[in-house]
Design a protein around this motif. Structure first.
Motif, PDB file in Angstrom:
ATOM      1  N   GLY A 109       0.799  -1.213   0.000  1.00 25.56           N
ATOM      2  CA  GLY A 109       0.000   0.000   0.000  1.00 25.56           C
ATOM      3  C   GLY A 109       0.831   1.261   0.000  1.00 25.56           C
ATOM      4  O   GLY A 109       0.320   2.357  -0.293  1.00 25.56           O
ATOM      5  N   GLN A 112       0.567   3.589  -2.958  1.00 23.28           N
ATOM      6  CA  GLN A 112      -0.450   4.638  -2.968  1.00 23.28           C
ATOM      7  C   GLN A 112       0.001   5.833  -2.136  1.00 23.28           C
ATOM      8  O   GLN A 112      -0.290   6.986  -2.477  1.00 23.28           O
ATOM      9  CB  GLN A 112      -1.769   4.086  -2.430  1.00 23.28           C
ATOM     10  N   VAL A 279      -3.531   8.578   3.742  1.00 25.97           N
ATOM     11  CA  VAL A 279      -2.995   7.265   3.370  1.00 25.97           C
ATOM     12  C   VAL A 279      -1.799   6.901   4.252  1.00 25.97           C
ATOM     13  O   VAL A 279      -1.582   5.726   4.573  1.00 25.97           O
ATOM     14  CB  VAL A 279      -2.628   7.221   1.873  1.00 25.97           C
ATOM     15  N   LEU A 283      -1.577   3.498   6.507  1.00 26.29           N
ATOM     16  CA  LEU A 283      -0.494   2.523   6.371  1.00 26.29           C
ATOM     17  C   LEU A 283       0.236   2.300   7.693  1.00 26.29           C
ATOM     18  O   LEU A 283       0.612   1.171   8.017  1.00 26.29           O
ATOM     19  CB  LEU A 283       0.490   2.979   5.299  1.00 26.29           C
ATOM     20  N   SER A 287      -3.343  -0.600   8.389  1.00 22.14           N
ATOM     21  CA  SER A 287      -3.297  -1.483   7.222  1.00 22.14           C
ATOM     22  C   SER A 287      -3.221  -2.956   7.588  1.00 22.14           C
ATOM     23  O   SER A 287      -3.783  -3.802   6.887  1.00 22.14           O
ATOM     24  CB  SER A 287      -2.116  -1.104   6.316  1.00 22.14           C
ATOM     25  N   ARG A 292      -8.689  -6.988   4.471  1.00 25.24           N
ATOM     26  CA  ARG A 292      -8.820  -6.323   3.163  1.00 25.24           C
ATOM     27  C   ARG A 292     -10.302  -6.215   2.755  1.00 25.24           C
ATOM     28  O   ARG A 292     -10.771  -5.169   2.338  1.00 25.24           O
ATOM     29  CB  ARG A 292      -8.078  -7.112   2.084  1.00 25.24           C
ATOM     30  N   PRO A 349      -4.972   2.484  -1.502  1.00 19.38           N
ATOM     31  CA  PRO A 349      -3.798   1.614  -1.312  1.00 19.38           C
ATOM     32  C   PRO A 349      -4.037   0.123  -1.498  1.00 19.38           C
ATOM     33  O   PRO A 349      -3.132  -0.595  -1.945  1.00 19.38           O
ATOM     34  CB  PRO A 349      -3.397   1.906   0.142  1.00 19.38           C
ATOM     35  N   LEU A 350      -5.227  -0.394  -1.174  1.00 18.19           N
ATOM     36  CA  LEU A 350      -5.401  -1.848  -1.065  1.00 18.19           C
ATOM     37  C   LEU A 350      -5.293  -2.638  -2.370  1.00 18.19           C
ATOM     38  O   LEU A 350      -4.783  -3.766  -2.363  1.00 18.19           O
ATOM     39  CB  LEU A 350      -6.726  -2.166  -0.373  1.00 18.19           C
ATOM     40  N   TRP A 352      -3.265  -2.479  -4.745  1.00 19.28           N
ATOM     41  CA  TRP A 352      -1.872  -2.765  -5.117  1.00 19.28           C
ATOM     42  C   TRP A 352      -1.331  -4.019  -4.443  1.00 19.28           C
ATOM     43  O   TRP A 352      -0.875  -4.952  -5.135  1.00 19.28           O
ATOM     44  CB  TRP A 352      -0.993  -1.545  -4.809  1.00 19.28           C
TER      45      TRP A 352
END
Length: 462
Positions: A109, A112, A279, A283, A287, A292, A349-350, A352
């Protein structure tokens, strides 16, 4: 676009030029992302990324030369798109293959996060040159040329790190693979040996199950499912509407706060800063705490609610008057900022790490290429049509994206798999692949081995 850019390139149709210049880079990125996997497969992740950064810098150079030709600028956009697309297809694979499973989502992530950092910096550079420099060529050449700085940092920085452990192991370069894993884990202890054994057994099981026939691997039900999920994830990322806001923030905000260019650029700069902060917070703190799947589902419905509120506000109250934005206009901007924060905690982000981690090593290049090329394909589509959507629909554009968000949440709820905390080799069991094996037994075998060679023998026996 700045007045100096319009003067240098001598055009009048701002909407078309804005759409074309963004979409051409995305078109180049789509082509490269889809076609880069044979190069990555043959030469490795590291050298492919370095080559991509060199191509990107060549493209940017063509953009900033004082040619006074839109054709030259457009060619540069396509070439830089080749480098951009190739790197975004290979970097997630490299990151997934080198990351410990406990923090793989956080590291994946981070792409992102760096995107958001780049967007934030670009917004403030645009605002700075717009408000401090006279209308000369440097006003647009500085923002465009500075793109080469992070590209050079990435390309040169890779000189200090090893090639992907799993790529080396797949190529039979076992000793190099072991040295790569030792370097990245900073240890050669029992846990690292167990992980190395798990990697080897996973590759051997893939070979046994597929008999070396790559085309048939892609037709296996488990892999078809994974390809469909990867395609959907990046299609959905674009359908959130947040990428369109990132590209055309000033145009969006003008529909809310009026035609004051400096004010819309300032709001866009704050929008980019919020993107990066949100973000980064996700993270660092959340995260690896949240799964997810629930994160993606809940956030999709939250973004739907925010966009509906934005649309209602804009069509029931006056957002801007001759004296400036009203309280309703300010509330609308606040809701868009809230939507941005939700996106940075989820759909930004997720996709990726998710799309890089669900594929087996043997087809990860193909899978990630399909996923990332989807991102660039629909990035291209939305960058081409968004200016016209804004011009025709105004704030009803948000309602379109709200409908997309509802569909995304439902699809994830019914079809996505939860991958948090699982090793790349465990994905075979999760997706019911023919190459699935007992990962726990493999790791235990590795823990009882005295050295790497012993681990490798244990892998064969297993």
């Amino acid at each position: 676009m700045t007045p100096s850019y319009e003067d240098d390139f001598r055009y009048t149709d701002t909407t078309t030029v804005s759409a074309v210049m963004v979409s051409l880079q995305n078109a180049g990125a789509f082509i490269a992302a889809l076609g880069i996997f044979p190069i990555s497969e043959r030469f490795g992740r590291k050298y492919t990324i370095q080559l991509a950064m060199l191509i990107f810098c060549i493209g940017v150079t063509l953009e900033v030369v004082p040619s006074h030709s839109l054709v030259c600028f457009y060619i540069g956009r396509v070439i830089s798109g080749f480098g951009l697309g190739a790197s975004t297809a290979v970097v997630p694979a490299y990151s997934a293959e080198m990351s410990p499973k406990e923090i793989r989502g956080k590291l994946g992530g981070a792409m992102q996060c760096l995107f958001a950092l780049g967007v934030m910096i670009s917004y403030w550079i645009d605002y700075g040159v717009e408000t401090t420099l006279p209308a000369i060529s440097k006003q647009w050449q500085i923002p465009v040329g500075l793109q080469m700085v992070p590209a050079a940092v990435l390309g040169l920085g890779l000189l200090t790190v090893p090639e992907s452990t799993r790529w080396l192991a797949k190529k039979g370069r076992i000793e190099e693979a072991w040295q790569s894993l030792k370097w990245i884990r900073a240890s050669d202890g029992p846990e690292v040996k167990a992980e190395f054994t798990e990697i080897q057994i996973g590759l051997e099981e893939e070979l046994r199950a597929t008999e070396g026939l790559k085309k048939r691997e892609l037709l296996e039900p488990a892999n078809r499912y994974r390809l469909a999920l990867a395609f959907f994830m990046f299609l959905a990322q674009q359908c959130t509407g947040m990428t369109s806001l990132a590209y055309f923030g000033p145009q969006f905000f003008k529909t809310i706060v009026g035609s004051n260019n400096s004010q819309s650029l300032l709001i866009t700069g704050l929008f980019g800063a919020e993107k990066f902060v949100a973000v980064t917070v996700y993270l660092l703190f959340f995260s690896e705490m949240w799964g997810r799947k629930p994160t993606l589902v809940i956030s999709a419905f939250l973004m739907t609610l925010c966009f509906v509120i934005v649309t209602i506000l804009n069509h029931t109250t006056v957002a801007v008057t001759a004296s400036g934005p009203t309280n309703a206009g300010r509330a609308t901007v606040a809701m868009i900022f809230l939507t941005n924060a939700v996106y940075q905690f989820s759909w930004g982000p997720l996709p990726w790490p998710y799309c890089a981690e669900i594929f087996p090593t043997r087809i990860r290049e193909v899978g990630v290429s399909v996923a990332v090329s989807t991102q660039w394909l629909f990035n291209f589509m939305f960058s081409l049509v968004t200016p016209y959507m804004i011009a025709s629909w105004g704030s009803y554009t948000f309602l379109f994206f709200a409908g997309c968000d509802i569909a995304m949440g439902l699809i994830v709820f019914f079809f996505a798999k939860e991958t948090k905390g699982k090793s790349l080799e465990e994905m075979e069991t999760l997706f019911h692949s023919k190459a699935a094996f007992d990962v726990t037994a493999a790791r235990n075998k590795g823990l009882t081995s005295d050295d790497v060679d012993g681990a490798h023998v244990g892998a064969k026996d297993a």
